[in-house]
Enzyme design. Structure first.
Site, PDB file in Angstrom:
ATOM      1  N   ASP A  31       0.862  -1.255   0.049  1.00 52.63           N
ATOM      2  CA  ASP A  31       0.030  -0.013  -0.108  1.00 52.63           C
ATOM      3  C   ASP A  31       0.872   1.160  -0.119  1.00 52.63           C
ATOM      4  O   ASP A  31       2.048   1.072   0.390  1.00 52.63           O
ATOM      5  CB  ASP A  31      -0.786  -0.095   1.317  1.00 52.63           C
ATOM      6  N   HIS A  48       2.072   3.498  -9.312  1.00 52.35           N
ATOM      7  CA  HIS A  48       1.630   2.235  -9.513  1.00 52.35           C
ATOM      8  C   HIS A  48       2.906   1.551 -10.163  1.00 52.35           C
ATOM      9  O   HIS A  48       3.546   0.529  -9.901  1.00 52.35           O
ATOM     10  CB  HIS A  48       0.361   1.965 -10.093  1.00 52.35           C
ATOM     11  N   LEU A 142       9.983 -21.363  -5.062  1.00 50.87           N
ATOM     12  CA  LEU A 142       9.061 -20.267  -4.229  1.00 50.87           C
ATOM     13  C   LEU A 142       8.051 -20.127  -5.258  1.00 50.87           C
ATOM     14  O   LEU A 142       7.913 -20.142  -6.345  1.00 50.87           O
ATOM     15  CB  LEU A 142      10.029 -18.912  -4.413  1.00 50.87           C
TER      16      LEU A 142
HETATM   17  C1  IPE Z   1      -5.395  -2.685  -0.143  1.00 51.80           C
HETATM   18  O1  IPE Z   1      -5.071  -1.247  -0.007  1.00 51.80           O
HETATM   19  C2  IPE Z   1      -5.434  -3.268  -1.362  1.00 51.80           C
HETATM   20  C3  IPE Z   1      -4.169  -3.755  -2.058  1.00 51.80           C
HETATM   21  C4  IPE Z   1      -2.876  -2.955  -1.698  1.00 51.80           C
HETATM   22  C5  IPE Z   1      -4.361  -4.018  -3.176  1.00 51.80           C
HETATM   23  P1  IPE Z   1      -6.169  -0.321  -0.103  1.00 51.80           P
HETATM   24  O2  IPE Z   1      -5.361   1.136  -0.212  1.00 51.80           O
HETATM   25  O3  IPE Z   1      -7.296  -0.928  -1.119  1.00 51.80           O
HETATM   26  O4  IPE Z   1      -6.858  -0.486   1.582  1.00 51.80           O
HETATM   27  P2  IPE Z   1      -7.699   0.714   2.218  1.00 51.80           P
HETATM   28  O5  IPE Z   1      -8.793   1.109   1.102  1.00 51.80           O
HETATM   29  O6  IPE Z   1      -6.857   1.684   2.601  1.00 51.80           O
HETATM   30  O7  IPE Z   1      -8.409  -0.087   3.169  1.00 51.80           O
HETATM   31  C1  IPE Z   2      -1.821   0.168  -3.215  1.00 53.24           C
HETATM   32  O1  IPE Z   2      -1.617   1.538  -3.397  1.00 53.24           O
HETATM   33  C2  IPE Z   2      -2.066  -0.329  -4.449  1.00 53.24           C
HETATM   34  C3  IPE Z   2      -3.452  -0.753  -4.858  1.00 53.24           C
HETATM   35  C4  IPE Z   2      -4.437  -0.786  -3.998  1.00 53.24           C
HETATM   36  C5  IPE Z   2      -3.712  -1.149  -6.278  1.00 53.24           C
HETATM   37  P1  IPE Z   2      -2.811   2.510  -3.295  1.00 53.24           P
HETATM   38  O2  IPE Z   2      -3.211   2.997  -4.494  1.00 53.24           O
HETATM   39  O3  IPE Z   2      -3.749   2.214  -2.457  1.00 53.24           O
HETATM   40  O4  IPE Z   2      -2.080   3.763  -2.532  1.00 53.24           O
HETATM   41  P2  IPE Z   2      -2.461   4.851  -1.570  1.00 53.24           P
HETATM   42  O5  IPE Z   2      -3.158   4.058  -0.372  1.00 53.24           O
HETATM   43  O6  IPE Z   2      -3.624   5.587  -2.042  1.00 53.24           O
HETATM   44  O7  IPE Z   2      -1.438   5.704  -1.261  1.00 53.24           O
HETATM   45 MG    MG Z   3      -4.109   2.455  -0.215  1.00 55.26          MG
END
Ligand code: IPE
Ligand code: IPE
Ligand code: MG
Length: 251
Positions: A31, A48, A142
């Site tokens: 995240d 991303h 793995l």
């Molecule tokens: C969790 O991150 C999902 C992934 C890393 C793919 P999110 O950004 O979607 O989670 P929330 O919304 O902060 O709980």
């Molecule tokens: C995690 O990073 C990747 C996905 C959920 C696809 P985020 O896109 O949720 O990044 P933040 O949490 O908004 O910084």
């Molecule tokens: Mg996020």
């Protein structure tokens, strides 16, 4: 002969695994991509894109340590609620990752698997994943699982539906349902319990990830945003895990 950085990395991994056994299954909630990009005045898609490098770094480090399963949360069922543009970007990047990495995965003994509601993925992504899964199916060092369109509640619900249907058609005795049979009905049914869950990006929640397999996982949270997550961050999480005492309810 190995180049010096690789030899040094191997020596570090060997030292770490002498302290205590490494976790068998590490799962990561990757995240913080969006915030990483926003902090730089960049579009979220750049975050991303920057998130691919730490995936390579962590995979290599996990391999060196002898970790057998690495499961990465790449896209949740709830992430479909993001803009069409962002969702499209994520799947384009995923396709690029699969195209550029499959040969390396194949050569290095890594098996690739996708787990989640795979029917909902774009056809091109599914084809690329199917091909990579088929090519790497015999690799055993793995298992790298990508959780895509994954959500535990949807997964648990479909498992119940599948088992209920079997009992209705008479191919399964309801009294025969136990934890093993239930676990095998999950999308993640081929994976063992998670030993260590890492979440980057500063939030301390599990966001609908692997609820069944996390039952006795050790949890590790770091403020580091995923694109900045380094080998040192990964090794810190492993060392932290190695210092934990797991009791499983025993005295
Ligand atoms: C969790 O991150 C999902 C992934 C890393 C793919 P999110 O950004 O979607 O989670 P929330 O919304 O902060 O709980
Ligand atoms: C995690 O990073 C990747 C996905 C959920 C696809 P985020 O896109 O949720 O990044 P933040 O949490 O908004 O910084
Ligand atoms: Mg996020």
């Amino acid at each position: 002969m190995l180049a010096f950085p690789e030899a040094w990395a191997l020596a570090r991994a060997s030292l770490l695994t002498q302290i205590a056994p490494p976790p068998r299954h590490v799962a990561i909630i990757m995240d913080g991509n969006g915030r990483w990009a926003e902090a730089r005045g960049l579009p979220r898609s750049e975050g991303h894109a920057a998130g691919a490098e730490p995936v390579r770094t962590v995979l290599k480090a996990a391999h060196r340590l002898g970790i057998r399963y690495l499961t990465l949360y790449a896209f949740s069922t709830e992430n479909w609620a993001r803009s069409t543009e962002e969702v499209g970007n994520i799947f384009t990047l995923l396709g690029q990752y699969i195209d550029s990495e499959t040969a390396e995965l194949l050569a290095s003994g890594v098996r690739l698997m996708a787990v989640g509601d795979l029917r909902s993925l774009p056809a091109q992504t599914r084809q690329a994943l199917d091909q990579a899964e088929r090519l790497t199916a015999h690799n055993q060092d793995l298992t790298l699982s990508l959780a895509l369109s994954y959500g535990s509640r949807a997964e648990l619900t479909q498992a119940v539906r599948e088992l209920a249907t079997k009992t209705q058609t008479g191919s399964l005795d309801p009294l025969a349902i136990n934890e093993d049979i239930f676990g095998q009905s999950l999308w993640t049914g081929r994976l063992p319990d998670v030993d260590l869950l890492i979440r980057s990006g500063g939030d301390k929640r599990v966001s609908n990830f692997m609820l069944w397999h996390l039952a006795y996982a050790e949890l590790y949270f770091t403020d580091t945003l995923w694109p900045d997550f380094s080998e040192a961050d990964f090794l810190s999480a492993i060392a932290d895990f190695q210092g934990r005492q797991r009791r499983y309810g025993r005295a």
